[in-house]
Design an enzyme around this catalytic site. Sequence first.
Site, PDB file in Angstrom:
ATOM      1  N   GLY A   1       0.659  -1.600  -0.206  1.00 16.25           N
ATOM      2  CA  GLY A   1      -0.356   0.033  -0.123  1.00 16.25           C
ATOM      3  C   GLY A   1       1.268   1.622   0.007  1.00 16.25           C
ATOM      4  O   GLY A   1       2.221   1.167  -0.234  1.00 16.25           O
TER       5      GLY A   1
ATOM      6  N   PHE B   1       0.652  -2.301   8.991  1.00 15.13           N
ATOM      7  CA  PHE B   1      -0.401  -1.435   7.694  1.00 15.13           C
ATOM      8  C   PHE B   1      -1.687  -1.665   7.341  1.00 15.13           C
ATOM      9  O   PHE B   1      -2.505  -0.976   7.251  1.00 15.13           O
ATOM     10  CB  PHE B   1       0.432  -0.608   6.571  1.00 15.13           C
ATOM     11  CG  PHE B   1       1.373   0.251   6.626  1.00 15.13           C
ATOM     12  CD1 PHE B   1       1.540   1.701   7.150  1.00 15.13           C
ATOM     13  CD2 PHE B   1       2.934  -0.707   6.951  1.00 15.13           C
ATOM     14  CE1 PHE B   1       3.091   1.924   7.772  1.00 15.13           C
ATOM     15  CE2 PHE B   1       4.145   0.150   7.115  1.00 15.13           C
ATOM     16  CZ  PHE B   1       3.608   1.431   7.685  1.00 15.13           C
TER      17      PHE B   1
ATOM     18  N   SER C   1      -3.952   7.424  13.657  1.00  7.97           N
ATOM     19  CA  SER C   1      -4.316   8.375  12.995  1.00  7.97           C
ATOM     20  C   SER C   1      -4.173   9.515  13.993  1.00  7.97           C
ATOM     21  O   SER C   1      -5.171   9.392  15.044  1.00  7.97           O
ATOM     22  CB  SER C   1      -4.942   8.195  11.901  1.00  7.97           C
ATOM     23  OG  SER C   1      -5.902   9.392  11.477  1.00  7.97           O
TER      24      SER C   1
ATOM     25  N   TYR D   1     -13.810   3.871  10.279  1.00 12.03           N
ATOM     26  CA  TYR D   1     -13.086   4.327  10.364  1.00 12.03           C
ATOM     27  C   TYR D   1     -11.544   4.395  11.353  1.00 12.03           C
ATOM     28  O   TYR D   1     -11.412   3.835  12.064  1.00 12.03           O
ATOM     29  CB  TYR D   1     -12.351   4.794   9.351  1.00 12.03           C
ATOM     30  CG  TYR D   1     -10.636   5.381   8.771  1.00 12.03           C
ATOM     31  CD1 TYR D   1     -10.146   4.363   9.170  1.00 12.03           C
ATOM     32  CD2 TYR D   1      -9.989   6.413   9.343  1.00 12.03           C
ATOM     33  CE1 TYR D   1      -8.648   4.584   8.620  1.00 12.03           C
ATOM     34  CE2 TYR D   1      -9.674   6.654   9.253  1.00 12.03           C
ATOM     35  CZ  TYR D   1      -8.370   5.786   8.684  1.00 12.03           C
ATOM     36  OH  TYR D   1      -7.077   6.547   9.216  1.00 12.03           O
TER      37      TYR D   1
ATOM     38  N   LYS E   1      -9.054   2.782  14.605  1.00  8.71           N
ATOM     39  CA  LYS E   1      -7.851   3.189  15.526  1.00  8.71           C
ATOM     40  C   LYS E   1      -8.033   3.231  16.650  1.00  8.71           C
ATOM     41  O   LYS E   1      -7.250   2.920  17.237  1.00  8.71           O
ATOM     42  CB  LYS E   1      -7.502   4.675  14.448  1.00  8.71           C
ATOM     43  CG  LYS E   1      -7.465   4.084  12.849  1.00  8.71           C
ATOM     44  CD  LYS E   1      -5.856   3.955  12.562  1.00  8.71           C
ATOM     45  CE  LYS E   1      -5.995   3.326  11.156  1.00  8.71           C
ATOM     46  NZ  LYS E   1      -4.869   2.589  11.248  1.00  8.71           N
TER      47      LYS E   1
ATOM     48  N   LEU F   1      -6.925  15.737  -0.740  1.00  7.41           N
ATOM     49  CA  LEU F   1      -6.936  17.210  -1.089  1.00  7.41           C
ATOM     50  C   LEU F   1      -5.154  17.143  -2.614  1.00  7.41           C
ATOM     51  O   LEU F   1      -5.604  17.569  -3.478  1.00  7.41           O
ATOM     52  CB  LEU F   1      -6.421  18.051   0.032  1.00  7.41           C
ATOM     53  CG  LEU F   1      -6.299  19.217  -0.604  1.00  7.41           C
ATOM     54  CD1 LEU F   1      -6.635  20.208  -1.241  1.00  7.41           C
ATOM     55  CD2 LEU F   1      -5.444  20.696   0.222  1.00  7.41           C
TER      56      LEU F   1
ATOM     57  N   ILE G   1     -12.790  23.778  -2.718  1.00  5.76           N
ATOM     58  CA  ILE G   1     -12.072  24.339  -1.000  1.00  5.76           C
ATOM     59  C   ILE G   1     -13.395  24.170  -0.473  1.00  5.76           C
ATOM     60  O   ILE G   1     -14.555  24.582  -0.515  1.00  5.76           O
ATOM     61  CB  ILE G   1     -10.975  25.814  -1.090  1.00  5.76           C
ATOM     62  CG1 ILE G   1     -10.525  25.333  -1.867  1.00  5.76           C
ATOM     63  CG2 ILE G   1     -11.199  25.458  -0.088  1.00  5.76           C
ATOM     64  CD1 ILE G   1      -9.717  26.250  -2.209  1.00  5.76           C
TER      65      ILE G   1
ATOM     66  N   GLY H   1     -18.156  16.283   8.495  1.00  7.07           N
ATOM     67  CA  GLY H   1     -17.571  15.636   8.731  1.00  7.07           C
ATOM     68  C   GLY H   1     -15.784  16.438   9.845  1.00  7.07           C
ATOM     69  O   GLY H   1     -14.796  15.651   9.898  1.00  7.07           O
ATOM     70  N   ASP H   2     -16.012  17.306   8.540  1.00 12.46           N
ATOM     71  CA  ASP H   2     -14.154  17.932   8.862  1.00 12.46           C
ATOM     72  C   ASP H   2     -13.610  18.965   9.629  1.00 12.46           C
ATOM     73  O   ASP H   2     -14.749  19.650  10.258  1.00 12.46           O
ATOM     74  CB  ASP H   2     -13.638  18.817   7.040  1.00 12.46           C
ATOM     75  CG  ASP H   2     -12.997  18.343   5.703  1.00 12.46           C
ATOM     76  OD1 ASP H   2     -12.748  17.016   6.230  1.00 12.46           O
ATOM     77  OD2 ASP H   2     -13.058  18.908   5.275  1.00 12.46           O
TER      78      ASP H   2
HETATM   79  N1  UFG Z   1     -10.207  19.520   0.762  1.00 11.85           N
HETATM   80  C1  UFG Z   1     -10.691  20.327  -0.239  1.00 11.85           C
HETATM   81  N2  UFG Z   1     -10.921  20.184  -1.669  1.00 11.85           N
HETATM   82  C2  UFG Z   1     -11.357  18.737  -1.579  1.00 11.85           C
HETATM   83  C3  UFG Z   1     -10.415  17.616  -0.877  1.00 11.85           C
HETATM   84  C4  UFG Z   1      -9.967  17.809   0.496  1.00 11.85           C
HETATM   85  O1  UFG Z   1     -11.037  21.511   0.173  1.00 11.85           O
HETATM   86  O2  UFG Z   1     -11.186  18.088  -2.786  1.00 11.85           O
HETATM   87  C5  UFG Z   1      -9.986  19.957   2.067  1.00 11.85           C
HETATM   88  C6  UFG Z   1     -10.381  19.343   2.638  1.00 11.85           C
HETATM   89  O3  UFG Z   1     -12.009  19.385   3.796  1.00 11.85           O
HETATM   90  C7  UFG Z   1      -9.615  19.376   3.981  1.00 11.85           C
HETATM   91  C8  UFG Z   1      -8.203  19.349   3.007  1.00 11.85           C
HETATM   92  O4  UFG Z   1      -8.553  19.253   2.076  1.00 11.85           O
HETATM   93  O5  UFG Z   1      -9.961  20.490   4.967  1.00 11.85           O
HETATM   94  C9  UFG Z   1      -7.633  17.525   3.625  1.00 11.85           C
HETATM   95  O6  UFG Z   1      -8.900  16.927   3.644  1.00 11.85           O
HETATM   96  P1  UFG Z   1      -7.729  15.717   3.310  1.00 11.85           P
HETATM   97  O7  UFG Z   1      -8.961  15.101   2.548  1.00 11.85           O
HETATM   98  O8  UFG Z   1      -6.833  15.154   2.365  1.00 11.85           O
HETATM   99  O9  UFG Z   1      -7.695  14.988   4.836  1.00 11.85           O
HETATM  100  P2  UFG Z   1      -8.362  14.524   5.950  1.00 11.85           P
HETATM  101  O10 UFG Z   1      -7.758  15.680   7.196  1.00 11.85           O
HETATM  102  O11 UFG Z   1      -9.895  14.509   6.243  1.00 11.85           O
HETATM  103  O12 UFG Z   1      -8.103  13.507   6.060  1.00 11.85           O
HETATM  104  C10 UFG Z   1      -6.747  12.844   7.123  1.00 11.85           C
HETATM  105  C11 UFG Z   1      -6.752  11.586   7.314  1.00 11.85           C
HETATM  106  C12 UFG Z   1      -7.477  10.402   6.730  1.00 11.85           C
HETATM  107  C13 UFG Z   1      -7.986  10.742   8.376  1.00 11.85           C
HETATM  108  C14 UFG Z   1      -9.016  12.219   8.289  1.00 11.85           C
HETATM  109  C15 UFG Z   1      -9.854  12.095   9.308  1.00 11.85           C
HETATM  110  O13 UFG Z   1      -5.558  11.680   5.795  1.00 11.85           O
HETATM  111  O14 UFG Z   1      -6.755   9.477   6.609  1.00 11.85           O
HETATM  112  O15 UFG Z   1      -8.082  12.660   8.197  1.00 11.85           O
HETATM  113  O16 UFG Z   1     -10.506  13.306  10.112  1.00 11.85           O
HETATM  114  F1  UFG Z   1      -9.093   9.512   8.164  1.00 11.85           F
END
Ligand code: UFG
Length: 341
Positions: A11, A82, A126, A151, A155, A201, A218, A298-299
């Site tokens: 992975g 992992f 995580s 998920y 963890k 992102l 965004i 959920g963000d």
């Molecule tokens: N984002 C955008 N547009 C996109 C994708 C993401 O604006 O198309 C923003 C998200 O809203 C966030 C930031 O970019 O604010 C980061 O998003 P990611 O999806 O890349 O990462 P996350 O922080 O959401 O994910 C992380 C870990 C996951 C975990 C998650 C749980 O990478 O494995 O936190 O909160 F599950």
Amino acid sequence: MKKILVTGGTGYIGSHTSVELLNAGYTVVIADNLSNSSIDVVDRIEEIAGKKISFHKVELCNRTEVDLLFEQEKDIDAVIHFAAKLQVNQSVQEPLMYYENNLFAQINILQSMLKFGVKHFVFSSSCTVYGNPDTLPVTETAQVKKAESPYGNTKQMGEEILEHSCKTKPIEAISLRYFNPVGAHESGLIGEVQHGVPHHLVPYITETAFGKRPFLNIFGSDYKTPDGTCVRDYIHVVDVATAHIAAVEQLLHGLNKKKYEIFNIGTGIGYSVLNMVNAFAKATGINIPYQLSPRRAGDVEAVYADTKKALSELKWKARYTVEDMLCSAWNWEQKQRGIIN
Ligand code: UFG
């Protein structure tokens, strides 16, 4: 040469860690069911490191298969675990699949470790366990918030399983709480493989740069952050990989202060989504078209690591800049698309 079992070694983070283990002189055994990766990755790891690995296709949820793996690969010195399902949205739709897959695998490995006398275990955790932290940067002693998704709960439960097992069993373990791993190996041979529309992102940014996506959404511009967009601690996947070498060495040298330890693995620097878009332009010369969109469910608003514990105890710190991360991600995207060789 110490022998390390890497589950999920084909992975994203597992493959980069396998390369670093080989570079550091370890013998690497990979166990993976290839459900989210390809067997080609084994060749690629070997090509980068110039060394061979031993690969086993194993269903870790099956006790018998795990025991057989430990029987075949005698004298394993440590396990880096992992192998797990990791899509937040999917876990909400299929909670039982997530609990079964992620928890059974971990329990089976720990049972086999006890049976075959293997003591050392490194767990992929995580920063999701912190939820929306009360103070920043977040330390390892911060409260673990109720998980938002199955998920995230696997963890948290995985960490608790380790804490309890270490109390009474001959197991010593480290949980590494990763922040946001991004980027790819400089060779462009391994990286994060996307299936469908990227959720994360950086892959979304590189697919937009490539022209596969017209613009980046965004998610949320009204957060209480300097520019209104969410803040994260992005870390180069190769730095995440070297943190595992540090963790394995700490265990093998008997340096864990307690039988079970937890470390944050981040850079300690928070970048907003807009910071990332601007950093990509600076690193590659490509401006990413974007649109400010509603918040994503959920963000969390902002999270970045306090990295002092990893530095003082593991003697590990992140080396790569955010431009390095984004250049390597772009290199990987272009190689996959055949734009560059
Ligand atoms: N984002 C955008 N547009 C996109 C994708 C993401 O604006 O198309 C923003 C998200 O809203 C966030 C930031 O970019 O604010 C980061 O998003 P990611 O999806 O890349 O990462 P996350 O922080 O959401 O994910 C992380 C870990 C996951 C975990 C998650 C749980 O990478 O494995 O936190 O909160 F599950």
